[in-house]
Scaffold this motif. Structure first.
Motif, PDB file in Angstrom:
ATOM      1  N   SER A  13       0.952  -1.197  -0.234  1.00 17.31           N
ATOM      2  CA  SER A  13       0.045   0.016   0.050  1.00 17.31           C
ATOM      3  C   SER A  13       0.979   1.250  -0.009  1.00 17.31           C
ATOM      4  CB  SER A  13      -0.912   0.083   1.328  1.00 17.31           C
ATOM      5  OG  SER A  13      -1.778  -1.065   1.125  1.00 17.31           O
ATOM      6  N   ILE A  14       2.113   1.356   0.778  1.00 16.86           N
ATOM      7  CA  ILE A  14       2.919   2.331   0.917  1.00 16.86           C
ATOM      8  C   ILE A  14       3.445   2.678  -0.535  1.00 16.86           C
ATOM      9  CG2 ILE A  14       4.689   3.370   1.995  1.00 16.86           C
ATOM     10  CD1 ILE A  14       3.973   2.175   4.687  1.00 16.86           C
ATOM     11  N   VAL A  15       4.074   1.590  -1.088  1.00 17.49           N
ATOM     12  CA  VAL A  15       5.027   1.704  -2.450  1.00 17.49           C
ATOM     13  C   VAL A  15       3.798   2.164  -3.415  1.00 17.49           C
ATOM     14  CG1 VAL A  15       6.073   0.274  -4.203  1.00 17.49           C
ATOM     15  CG2 VAL A  15       6.679   0.040  -1.649  1.00 17.49           C
ATOM     16  N   THR A  16       2.728   1.752  -3.477  1.00 20.92           N
ATOM     17  CA  THR A  16       1.647   2.097  -4.417  1.00 20.92           C
ATOM     18  C   THR A  16       1.348   3.588  -4.308  1.00 20.92           C
ATOM     19  OG1 THR A  16       0.808   0.030  -4.548  1.00 20.92           O
ATOM     20  CG2 THR A  16      -0.598   1.689  -5.560  1.00 20.92           C
ATOM     21  N   LEU A  17       1.128   3.880  -2.856  1.00 21.80           N
ATOM     22  CA  LEU A  17       1.035   5.295  -2.909  1.00 21.80           C
ATOM     23  C   LEU A  17       1.995   6.153  -3.133  1.00 21.80           C
ATOM     24  CD1 LEU A  17      -1.303   7.240  -1.564  1.00 21.80           C
ATOM     25  CD2 LEU A  17      -0.258   6.976   0.731  1.00 21.80           C
ATOM     26  N   GLN A  18       3.230   5.714  -2.839  1.00 18.94           N
ATOM     27  CA  GLN A  18       4.211   6.776  -3.361  1.00 18.94           C
ATOM     28  C   GLN A  18       4.413   6.906  -4.829  1.00 18.94           C
ATOM     29  OE1 GLN A  18       7.183   4.329  -1.255  1.00 18.94           O
ATOM     30  NE2 GLN A  18       7.917   6.400  -0.388  1.00 18.94           N
ATOM     31  N   SER A  19       4.049   5.867  -5.662  1.00 16.63           N
ATOM     32  CA  SER A  19       4.019   6.017  -7.022  1.00 16.63           C
ATOM     33  C   SER A  19       3.119   6.489  -7.379  1.00 16.63           C
ATOM     34  CB  SER A  19       4.085   4.315  -7.485  1.00 16.63           C
ATOM     35  OG  SER A  19       2.824   3.477  -7.426  1.00 16.63           O
ATOM     36  N   THR A  20       1.919   6.964  -7.012  1.00 15.49           N
ATOM     37  CA  THR A  20       0.700   7.680  -7.413  1.00 15.49           C
ATOM     38  C   THR A  20       1.227   9.311  -7.828  1.00 15.49           C
ATOM     39  OG1 THR A  20       0.011   8.404  -5.201  1.00 15.49           O
ATOM     40  CG2 THR A  20      -0.837   6.636  -6.268  1.00 15.49           C
ATOM     41  N   ARG A  21       2.532   9.554  -7.214  1.00 15.31           N
ATOM     42  CA  ARG A  21       2.948  10.941  -7.346  1.00 15.31           C
ATOM     43  C   ARG A  21       3.518  11.294  -8.654  1.00 15.31           C
ATOM     44  NH1 ARG A  21       6.821  13.217  -2.833  1.00 15.31           N
ATOM     45  NH2 ARG A  21       6.009  15.222  -4.024  1.00 15.31           N
ATOM     46  N   ALA A  22       3.932  10.203  -9.605  1.00 10.41           N
ATOM     47  CA  ALA A  22       4.039  10.172 -10.876  1.00 10.41           C
ATOM     48  C   ALA A  22       2.989  10.552 -11.783  1.00 10.41           C
ATOM     49  CB  ALA A  22       4.764   8.972 -11.482  1.00 10.41           C
ATOM     50  N   LEU A  23       1.687  10.258 -11.500  1.00 13.19           N
ATOM     51  CA  LEU A  23       0.613  10.473 -12.106  1.00 13.19           C
ATOM     52  C   LEU A  23      -0.415  10.802 -11.320  1.00 13.19           C
ATOM     53  CD1 LEU A  23       0.835   7.198 -14.216  1.00 13.19           C
ATOM     54  CD2 LEU A  23       1.097   9.402 -15.195  1.00 13.19           C
ATOM     55  N   PRO A  24      -0.306  12.059 -10.514  1.00 14.44           N
ATOM     56  CA  PRO A  24      -1.465  12.470  -9.643  1.00 14.44           C
ATOM     57  C   PRO A  24      -2.787  12.634 -10.143  1.00 14.44           C
ATOM     58  CG  PRO A  24      -0.061  14.138 -10.364  1.00 14.44           C
ATOM     59  CD  PRO A  24       0.529  13.086 -10.757  1.00 14.44           C
ATOM     60  N   SER A  25      -2.949  13.355 -11.161  1.00 19.81           N
ATOM     61  CA  SER A  25      -4.539  13.534 -11.781  1.00 19.81           C
ATOM     62  C   SER A  25      -5.042  12.112 -12.091  1.00 19.81           C
ATOM     63  CB  SER A  25      -4.425  14.288 -12.964  1.00 19.81           C
ATOM     64  OG  SER A  25      -3.542  14.049 -13.897  1.00 19.81           O
ATOM     65  N   TRP A  26      -4.558  11.364 -12.742  1.00 15.32           N
ATOM     66  CA  TRP A  26      -4.990   9.888 -13.235  1.00 15.32           C
ATOM     67  C   TRP A  26      -5.099   9.230 -11.962  1.00 15.32           C
ATOM     68  CZ3 TRP A  26      -6.400   7.708 -17.652  1.00 15.32           C
ATOM     69  CH2 TRP A  26      -6.118   8.568 -18.906  1.00 15.32           C
ATOM     70  N   SER A  27      -4.368   9.142 -10.747  1.00 12.50           N
ATOM     71  CA  SER A  27      -4.544   8.300  -9.678  1.00 12.50           C
ATOM     72  C   SER A  27      -5.582   8.787  -8.956  1.00 12.50           C
ATOM     73  CB  SER A  27      -3.179   8.360  -8.982  1.00 12.50           C
ATOM     74  OG  SER A  27      -2.328   7.694  -9.569  1.00 12.50           O
ATOM     75  N   GLU A  28      -6.037  10.016  -8.864  1.00 11.64           N
ATOM     76  CA  GLU A  28      -7.006  10.904  -8.130  1.00 11.64           C
ATOM     77  C   GLU A  28      -8.215  10.209  -8.950  1.00 11.64           C
ATOM     78  OE1 GLU A  28      -7.133  12.162  -5.360  1.00 11.64           O
ATOM     79  OE2 GLU A  28      -5.182  12.764  -4.756  1.00 11.64           O
ATOM     80  N   GLU A  29      -8.263  10.431 -10.208  1.00  8.79           N
ATOM     81  CA  GLU A  29      -9.739  10.084 -10.815  1.00  8.79           C
ATOM     82  C   GLU A  29      -9.898   8.610 -10.910  1.00  8.79           C
ATOM     83  OE1 GLU A  29     -11.232  10.546 -15.544  1.00  8.79           O
ATOM     84  OE2 GLU A  29      -9.247  11.566 -14.981  1.00  8.79           O
ATOM     85  N   LEU A  30      -8.788   7.908 -10.947  1.00 11.54           N
ATOM     86  CA  LEU A  30      -9.208   6.374 -10.551  1.00 11.54           C
ATOM     87  C   LEU A  30      -9.351   5.706  -9.296  1.00 11.54           C
ATOM     88  CD1 LEU A  30      -6.773   4.933 -13.410  1.00 11.54           C
ATOM     89  CD2 LEU A  30      -9.215   5.450 -13.583  1.00 11.54           C
ATOM     90  N   GLY A  31      -9.247   6.714  -8.449  1.00 11.78           N
ATOM     91  CA  GLY A  31      -9.487   6.324  -6.869  1.00 11.78           C
ATOM     92  C   GLY A  31      -8.403   5.677  -6.280  1.00 11.78           C
ATOM     93  N   ILE A  32      -7.034   5.549  -7.082  1.00  9.97           N
ATOM     94  CA  ILE A  32      -6.211   4.813  -6.554  1.00  9.97           C
ATOM     95  C   ILE A  32      -5.500   5.470  -5.119  1.00  9.97           C
ATOM     96  CG2 ILE A  32      -3.748   4.016  -6.833  1.00  9.97           C
ATOM     97  CD1 ILE A  32      -4.667   3.797 -10.055  1.00  9.97           C
ATOM     98  N   THR A  33      -5.301   6.752  -5.258  1.00 16.17           N
ATOM     99  CA  THR A  33      -4.635   7.402  -3.923  1.00 16.17           C
ATOM    100  C   THR A  33      -5.590   7.322  -2.850  1.00 16.17           C
ATOM    101  OG1 THR A  33      -3.696   8.877  -5.540  1.00 16.17           O
ATOM    102  CG2 THR A  33      -3.649   9.598  -3.444  1.00 16.17           C
ATOM    103  N   SER A  34      -6.913   7.596  -2.907  1.00 12.98           N
ATOM    104  CA  SER A  34      -7.717   7.379  -1.805  1.00 12.98           C
ATOM    105  C   SER A  34      -7.840   6.170  -1.158  1.00 12.98           C
ATOM    106  CB  SER A  34      -9.042   8.026  -2.123  1.00 12.98           C
ATOM    107  OG  SER A  34      -9.476   7.218  -3.193  1.00 12.98           O
ATOM    108  N   ARG A  35      -8.109   5.246  -2.195  1.00 16.64           N
ATOM    109  CA  ARG A  35      -8.036   3.731  -1.573  1.00 16.64           C
ATOM    110  C   ARG A  35      -6.733   3.338  -0.871  1.00 16.64           C
ATOM    111  NH1 ARG A  35     -10.069   0.179  -6.328  1.00 16.64           N
ATOM    112  NH2 ARG A  35      -9.020   1.836  -7.845  1.00 16.64           N
TER     113      ARG A  35
END
Length: 656
Positions: free
Chosen positions: A172-194
């Protein structure tokens, strides 16, 4: 019915499972993480003349350009799984050889596109927490949904993400860290919040105690393997409180803030654990948070290299300040003062500074003298004395004394309703609070006197600020004035150009009756002190010696030596005085090397004759400052008492 060879599963059968653990070696430590393999064909992609192609007996009929790279591919496997490519190819006129498709803003770059392309060809690919974000965003971009083909890539990624990645702590932590490369996409797909919700739920499940397998911090502890809700139980040794703090300290400040907000809002972890997590994060990212003020000043002065970095650190500090738990003691006073030092250097917002000042004031009695050395960045002074004055003001606001007797209720009916035991309980609680407040003020007064001794060395420190700090604590808080006298003596030594009026004004904060015998001995021979202070010291020591216990006693030899030359004065005045205070050797009190009593008395008589104000001061009382409130006033009939001393000193001088 045969199982879909690319259907994700958590089956533990080694022949069929596709979610498996692998040993990720990092820094010599092994952490268990999850990965998923899809496809079974070998990798047939190759590069020729800066073009990526697939080895096949069938000629390629599709050229895909992704951020400057060209791929020679085939329509059938790609179009059957990618709705975007279907639409683009339908809009482009067919040519005899190849159709060219441009994908300029592809999320994740060529690595993510090639992973999706290999999936379409059935080539084996591996998904893990390190690349699942880019793969998910790329699949969304290409519209690899079940509408194109049942069990498409988006479906497989989502199953793996929800059932395994979100159930793993490090995943979970590694995935959350990797969302910084694609912040808008990650937010839209709910990856960051999950990811944030998954991390918060694991912290709140047991915030202060967990098995070693739950942690994956930099210390190399093994990570928990949560898949299908099963928790590894290979380790039973508990770790220290706040096991999760070091792991999430690797997050950027924006993700860290959201994670901490989620932890605080979803549950109620102990405030001390939140405070410890913030301390770890500040130590990890704030520069010089545990360094001394000299290093901090060097950081601030190197303006050419800290421009954008300072702005980043300023945001980080203000964010940490906003996350501080409201409870007293959640973080140490020392840590709060370190944050305040950094805030001063980084020019943080006034609201952040004042919040830190308020928090420090609440628990100032816990501080050490060195904690108050906040470097000044706005003037020539070494330390920011104004900041300390603000802290002391906040401390005094917190120390309002509660009532010292039970409150009286005027209404008779209400009085009857209240039991005597309740009133007694309230009264006892009030007395305890009052006692604690009194004790805190005594500690802070000792702290202030130690601070004064340090800032007194600063030649640029105005006397008004020195006096303001000295008067910031109530009179009763100083059980003795030895440390205050030491600070005044250091200030007079560092500021030899002070005129007589300024020296008198400075010494008004001193209560001569609260000086110890050793301090009186030193002060009586201190030529830096104003004459009136020396006379007060001599008088009060004489009064103390002659009225002790209501009976007349002999004058102590060290005081008597100042008025008579009988005996060897050098032998009588060789004792040196020193306190427990730690400081430079030149600041230690010593009466060795001082003038002989005979010479001192001659100087005293000469100064007495020259002081035009002395008669008036002795008539009306010495030291009329409202802050001293008469502590330095002479007792009744001062002329008569002093006349008893004067003939002795006069006869002593006449005999030489």
């Amino acid at each position: 019915m045969d199982k879909d060879p690319q259907q994700p599963t958590c089956d533990n059968n080694p022949r069929t499972r596709e979610f498996v653990e692998f040993d990720l070696v990092a820094g010599g430590k092994i952490s268990n993480m999850k990965f998923m393999k899809l496809g079974s064909r070998p990798d047939t992609f190759y590069t020729t003349e800066a073009v990526r192609a697939v080895s096949s007996e069938v000629s390629s009929d599709l050229i895909v350009q992704v951020k400057g790279s060209r791929y020679l591919l085939h329509k059938f496997p790609l179009l059957s799984k990618c709705l975007l490519l279907q639409r683009l190819c339908s809009e482009i006129p067919e040519s005899k050889h190849h159709q060219i498709v441009q994908l300029p803003d592809f999320p994740g770059g060529i690595e993510a596109f090639e992973l999706c392309a290999k999936f379409c060809y059935g080539i084996t690919i591996t998904l893990s927490a390190h690349n699942i974000v880019s793969a998910r965003c790329a699949a969304e971009y290409l519209q690899m949904t079940d509408e194109a083909e049942k069990g498409n890539l988006i479906y497989k990624i989502e199953v793996f993400f929800n059932s395994c990645v979100l159930n793993g702590w490090k995943d979970s932590i590694v995935t959350l860290q990797s969302t910084r490369a694609l912040p808008s996409w990650s937010e839209e797909l709910g990856i960051t919040s999950r990811c944030i919700d998954a991390i918060a739920s694991k912290v709140l499940a047991n915030p202060s105690r967990v098995n070693l397998s739950n942690s994956c911090s930099r210390r190399g502890r093994d990570d928990i393997s949560w898949c299908n809700g099963s928790e590894s139980q290979r380790h039973d040794k508990p770790v220290s409180k706040g096991w999760w703090a070091e792991d999430i300290a690797e997050l950027g400040i924006d993700l860290y803030w959201r994670t901490m907000i989620a932890i605080k809002s979803v549950g109620k972890p102990p405030s001390s654990l939140i405070g410890e997590a913030l301390r770890i994060y500040a130590s990890r990212w704030l520069p010089n948070i545990s360094k001394d003020s000299n290093n901090a000043n060097r950081m601030e002065s190197d303006s050419d290299s800290v421009g954008k970095i300072n702005a980043k650190h300023r945001l980080l500090l203000e964010t940490i300040t906003s996350l501080l738990p409201p409870e007293k003691g959640a973080v140490s006073c020392s840590f709060l003062l370190k944050l305040l030092k950094a805030a001063n250097i980084l020019n943080a917002s006034n609201s952040s500074k004042m919040e830190l000042v308020r928090r420090v004031g609440i628990q100032l009695e816990e501080a050490k003298v060195s904690d108050l050395f906040i470097p000044s960045v706005t003037n020539d002074m070494v330390y920011d004395v104004d900041m300390v004055l603000n802290i002391l003001e906040q401390f005094m606001l917190q120390g309002q004394s509660p009532p010292t007797s039970p409150p009286r209720v005027k209404d008779g009916f209400e009085r009857r309703r209240r039991s005597r035991s309740a009133e007694k309980s309230e009264f006892q609680e009030s007395r305890r609070s009052s006692s604690a407040s009194h004790s805190s003020k005594i500690k802070v007064a000792k702290l202030v006197d130690g601070y004064l001794q340090q800032i007194a060395h600063d030649r640029n420190l105005p006397m008004s600020k020195f006096i303001a700090v000295a008067e910031a604590v109530p009179e009763f808080a100083r059980l003795d004035h030895d440390d205050l006298y030491r600070a005044i003596d250091i200030y007079l030594k560092a500021h030899p150009d002070l005129n007589k009026s300024d020296r008198k004004r400075l010494c008004r904060v001193l209560d001569c009756k609260k000086l110890s015998m050793e301090a009186c001995t030193h002060a009586a021979q201190n030529e830096r002190l104003p004459l009136r202070v020396v006379v007060q010291v001599l008088f009060f020591e004489q009064a103390r010696a002659t009225t002790s216990g209501g009976q007349v006693t002999d004058i102590p030899s060290n005081i008597k030596a100042l008025f008579t030359s009988n005996g060897d004065p050098r032998r009588q005045m060789t004792a040196s005085f020193s306190t427990n205070a730690t400081g430079p050797a030149e600041d230690q009190w010593s009466i060795s090397g001082q003038k002989s009593p005979t010479s001192r008395i001659s100087t005293l008589r000469m100064k007495l004759a020259e002081d035009d104000e002395l008669d008036e001061n002795f008539t009306n009382g010495i030291g009329t400052s409202s802050n001293v409130k008469g502590n330095c006033l002479l007792p009744g009939k001062p002329k008569r008492m002093f006349s008893k001393l004067w003939p002795i000193s006069r006869s002593a001088s006449q005999r030489h």
